[in-house]
Design a protein around this motif. Structure first.
Motif: not given
Length: 223
Positions: A160-164, A177-180, A182-183, A188-192
């Motif tokens: 899900g993280v990768y696809g988004a 690609l700073a926005d990508t 940062d997203f 990843i922080e949410g997954v951790m």
């Protein structure tokens, strides 16, 4: 264009497919995931177009599959075990997804067209399979050895993280690609955080008294 390694003198269809994988998107950005793109890619690596069609007989879905497999392979080359082994698990996953961003970014129009094809009803199952495969490869490279339900939850979350993140990449006009990125870091922080909460919950559950064990002791008290 990226310089591709030369094919062996008598390549197998699998070797031809692997060689075509990273080349086709260069042309698919202009010609779509079409036979024209396949022919141009075949000519670029010195393969007869008829043989290329034999190596990729499934049309656009097969070509996209070959490209994503090439991204898997290049990601593994960029991040060998000795490099990943020195990182914390979060940094490993972030580095792996970030490498996929870097690999796919030069061919964003091809990626846009590929995702549109995978979103078609007849290709949804393939899209899910390719997302799962990418997540599985990343977790394996990160050193994951889970075989219980954690094996599946980790891959589902990462897919899900990768696809988004790839969707954000399509329209990212920020420098570097700073926005990508940062997203990606926020996801990843949410997954951790989820993994930490899950681990704490499971640890508490293991310490909870067992009702069945308590009833068993009532029925069969220790002598």
């Amino acid at each position: 264009m990226k310089t591709m390694p030369a094919l062996p003198p008598d390549p197998t269809l699998d070797e031809i497919r692997a060689a075509l994988g990273p080349v086709i998107p260069v042309h698919a950005g202009f010609d779509g995931w079409s036979d024209t793109a396949l022919v141009r890619a075949a000519e670029q690596i010195g393969v007869d177009p008829g043989i290329a069609r034999l190596a990729l007989p499934d049309g656009a879905p097969g070509m996209i599959d070959a490209w994503f497999a090439a991204i898997d392979a290049e990601m593994a080359q960029r991040l060998p075990p000795e490099l990943l082994g020195a990182m914390k698990i979060r940094d490993r996953i972030t580095a792996l997804v970030d490498s996929r961003i870097a690999i796919a970014a030069p061919n964003r129009e091809a990626l846009r067209r590929a995702l549109a094809i995978l979103a078609m009803p007849q290709n949804l199952a393939l899209g899910v399979r390719l997302g799962w495969r990418a997540a599985d490869v990343m977790w394996q490279l990160a050193g994951d050895v889970a075989t219980d339900y954690n094996h599946y939850t980790k891959r589902t979350l990462l897919a899900g993280v990768y696809g988004a993140t790839m969707l954000v990449l399509l329209d990212d006009q920020s420098e570097g690609l700073a926005d990508t990125r940062d997203f990606l870091n926020r996801r990843i922080e949410g997954v951790m955080r989820f993994e930490k909460v899950k681990s704490q919950f499971l640890a508490r559950r293991e310490r909870m008294p067992s009702l069945s064990r308590f009833i068993g002791r009532l029925r069969y008290p220790a002598v």
